[in-house]
Write a protein that holds these residues in place. Structure first.
Motif, PDB file in Angstrom:
ATOM      1  N   PRO A  59       0.832  -1.228   0.000  1.00 26.17           N
ATOM      2  CA  PRO A  59       0.000   0.000   0.000  1.00 26.17           C
ATOM      3  C   PRO A  59       0.852   1.258   0.000  1.00 26.17           C
ATOM      4  N   SER A  61       0.407   3.870  -1.544  1.00 23.97           N
ATOM      5  CA  SER A  61      -0.402   5.088  -1.570  1.00 23.97           C
ATOM      6  C   SER A  61      -0.603   5.676  -0.188  1.00 23.97           C
ATOM      7  N   ALA A  65       2.822  11.986  -0.138  1.00 26.68           N
ATOM      8  CA  ALA A  65       2.971  12.159  -1.581  1.00 26.68           C
ATOM      9  C   ALA A  65       4.413  12.423  -1.987  1.00 26.68           C
ATOM     10  N   GLN A  68       6.353   9.203  -1.950  1.00 24.06           N
ATOM     11  CA  GLN A  68       6.044   8.388  -3.114  1.00 24.06           C
ATOM     12  C   GLN A  68       6.791   8.906  -4.346  1.00 24.06           C
ATOM     13  N   THR A  69       6.811  10.233  -4.493  1.00 22.99           N
ATOM     14  CA  THR A  69       7.491  10.831  -5.640  1.00 22.99           C
ATOM     15  C   THR A  69       8.988  10.558  -5.604  1.00 22.99           C
ATOM     16  N   THR A  72       9.753   6.825  -6.326  1.00 23.04           N
ATOM     17  CA  THR A  72       9.563   6.477  -7.734  1.00 23.04           C
ATOM     18  C   THR A  72      10.685   7.048  -8.598  1.00 23.04           C
TER      19      THR A  72
END
Length: 369
Positions: A59, A61, A65, A68-69, A72
């Motif tokens: 998870p 998500s 944010a 996550q950025t 990635t």
């Protein structure tokens, strides 16, 4: 990365077949491998990549944010990692998990969910405001700087008492401007409701401000700040009148509503008399180079005569006479030269409008329809 995202990986280690980092009992142990050359994000990227290969549902998500950025982007920058380094990173992570005795929720929102029903209403409300970053935040300052269109939407959607609180907390100029824009019946209802705000306690006012500011700030991120009708209109502002008329006619035949919005965003030289107050003409003329104005006068185009006379009539008579005399001595410019000059004049005008130094009169809806 949360413990719950990674536990399936460590829990399933014993039951898996030969994984990319397994070594059989008869295989000599590889020499210890250092991971000091990797930062935390790179190690996390390796773990995520291994878990994805093992089919573990993570998870991600639930992470912030920005995290996550960053994760990635790090995965996109990494290429090949040798087996010894991968095994070392995974072993490091498993050792860390095995030392964990207890995990807590991630952030204040998670803690509130865990304690749901166990806190009183006042404490819960205060903590939720803190979780939203509203303690220490100037909600009324955010609302003061919000666009009038967004505040009008709030005033039309909320109760009159909430609207009265909003008007009371805004600056006098801001509140007066909003009242002037709204229908008379709504303005009267809000003005009457101000009398109901005398006994509202400060905490309630703060909660109203926080809730309204949240509505204003809780907007989806858009690639373009300006609406599509305005973007098309601004492009057409810099085209020739023939091309502009053809494109508008085409838009009108396909989507009349969109064409109407585009037409409202178009502001040409010919629109100046209808959109600029006579008192603001001297301000505009100070920004237009005299040579450009003489060029337009010398072109003597029929469609520009009304605007030229409007500008010359409402400026200094001495300067207007000088412009007329100097323009008479110039040879008529070609269409291309005239169009380039017109684009420069309108660009200066648009900059003044955007900067707020040159107000525009609203378009008359009845005339347009």
């Amino acid at each position: 990365m949360t413990d719950s995202a990674m536990m399936p990986f460590s829990a399933g280690m014993g039951g898996m077949g030969m994984s990319p980092f397994d070594e059989s009992d008869d295989t000599p142990a590889p020499p210890p491998c250092s991971t000091d050359h990797l930062n935390g994000l790179q190690k996390a990227a390796i773990i995520v990549r291994v878990l994805v290969a093992e089919g573990v549902d993570m998870p991600l998500s639930g992470l912030p944010a920005q995290m996550q950025t960053d994760l990635t982007r790090t995965m996109g920058e990494m290429r090949l990692v040798d087996r010894n380094t991968m095994n070392a990173v995974v072993s490091e992570y498993i050792d860390m998990l095995e030392q964990v005795g207890l995990s807590f929720p991630d952030g204040l929102d998670g803690a509130l969910s865990l304690l749901d029903g166990r806190l009183d209403a006042v404490a819960t409300q205060q903590l939720r405001m803190l979780a939203r970053g509203e303690f220490g935040r100037d909600s009324w300052g955010d609302l003061e700087t919000a666009p009038d269109e967004e505040l009008m939407s709030l005033l039309e959607a909320e109760s009159t008492v909430v609207g009265a609180v909003l008007l009371s907390k805004l600056s006098i100029d801001k509140a007066a401007g909003l009242l002037a824009r709204m229908p008379a019946d709504l303005a009267q209802a809000l003005a009457m409701s101000v009398a109901e705000t005398d006994d509202i306690d400060p905490d309630t006012v703060a909660r109203i401000g926080a809730a309204l500011a949240q509505q204003v700030s809780d907007k989806p991120v858009r690639a373009f700040a300006k609406p599509s009708t305005r973007r098309v209109g601004e492009i057409l502002n810099s085209t020739s009148s023939d091309l502009r008329d053809r494109l508008l006619a085409g838009l009108e035949s396909v989507d009349r509503g969109f064409a109407t919005g585009v037409r409202k965003s178009i502001f040409t030289f010919q629109d100046i008399p209808a959109r600029i107050d006579t008192r603001d003409v001297p301000t505009l003329m100070r920004e237009i180079p005299p040579d450009d104005m003489m060029f337009i006068i010398a072109a003597n185009a029929e469609e520009d005569q009304a605007t030229i006379e409007f500008l010359l009539t409402n400026m200094s008579r001495r300067i207007a006479d000088t412009l007329r005399e100097d323009a008479a001595a110039l040879p008529p410019p070609g269409a291309k030269q005239k169009n380039e000059t017109m684009v420069r004049i309108m660009a200066s005008l648009r900059m003044m409008v955007d900067a707020g130094t040159l107000p525009l009169k609203p378009i008359d809806e009845e005339e347009e329809s």
